[in-house]
Design an enzyme around this catalytic site. Structure first.
Site, PDB file in Angstrom:
ATOM      1  N   CYS A 158       0.836  -1.205   0.000  1.00 18.64           N
ATOM      2  CA  CYS A 158       0.000   0.000   0.000  1.00 18.64           C
ATOM      3  C   CYS A 158       0.870   1.252   0.000  1.00 18.64           C
ATOM      4  O   CYS A 158       0.460   2.304  -0.482  1.00 18.64           O
ATOM      5  CB  CYS A 158      -0.897   0.010   1.224  1.00 18.64           C
ATOM      6  SG  CYS A 158      -1.300  -1.626   1.836  1.00 18.64           S
ATOM      7  N   HIS A 159       2.073   1.165   0.527  1.00 15.73           N
ATOM      8  CA  HIS A 159       2.946   2.335   0.620  1.00 15.73           C
ATOM      9  C   HIS A 159       3.397   2.813  -0.750  1.00 15.73           C
ATOM     10  O   HIS A 159       3.857   3.922  -0.905  1.00 15.73           O
ATOM     11  CB  HIS A 159       4.146   1.993   1.505  1.00 15.73           C
ATOM     12  CG  HIS A 159       4.922   0.806   1.054  1.00 15.73           C
ATOM     13  ND1 HIS A 159       4.651  -0.467   1.519  1.00 15.73           N
ATOM     14  CD2 HIS A 159       5.931   0.696   0.173  1.00 15.73           C
ATOM     15  CE1 HIS A 159       5.513  -1.297   0.920  1.00 15.73           C
ATOM     16  NE2 HIS A 159       6.297  -0.623   0.102  1.00 15.73           N
TER      17      HIS A 159
END
Length: 107
Positions: free
Chosen positions: A53-54
């Site tokens: 997700c980063h």
DNA sequence: AAATTGACCACAG
DNA sequence: CCTGTGGCCAATT
């Protein structure tokens, strides 16, 4: 294939040291307007699926609010660990690190 | 079970 | 150029 699964697939295919925007993922997934779904998908954040997700940022190249991850500092560390320099505000150089999305050549 | 919100983006005025 | 609405799918209440 639900949109959700497609989103997960796209995010998982983001090359290391690069970032993609919600709009880009949504566009590649087949729904240019479903950018919200991308955010929703990452919000549930099934880490068990191995979703980085980063590596997903908003249109401004900015990281998600503090409500996600447990702290934008974590996201910044992860991005820098991948080789993506992040500004103190949590901004990424999209003009240089925005994923082209052509490496996995979608249909 | 139904309605509303949600890590957003793009188009129209 | 900036502001406002529409829209997508799933999760949450």
């Amino acid at each position: 294939m639900n949109f959700f699964e497609t989103v997960y697939t796209m995010v998982s295919k983001i090359p290391r040291g690069r970032v993609a925007t919600y709009g880009q993922i949504a566009r590649l997934a087949g729904n240019p307007r479903a950018s919200r779904i991308v955010g929703c998908a990452l919000h549930t954040c099934p880490a068990s699926s191995g979703i980085p997700c980063h590596r997903v940022v908003n249109r401004e190249g900015r990281l998600a609010p503090a409500d996600a991850f447990g702290g934008p500092e974590v996201q910044r560390s992860l991005l820098e660990a991948e080789g993506v320099p992040v500004s103190g505000e949590g901004c990424v150089d999209l003009k240089n690190y925005c994923w082209d999305g052509r490496e996995h050549a979608p249909e």
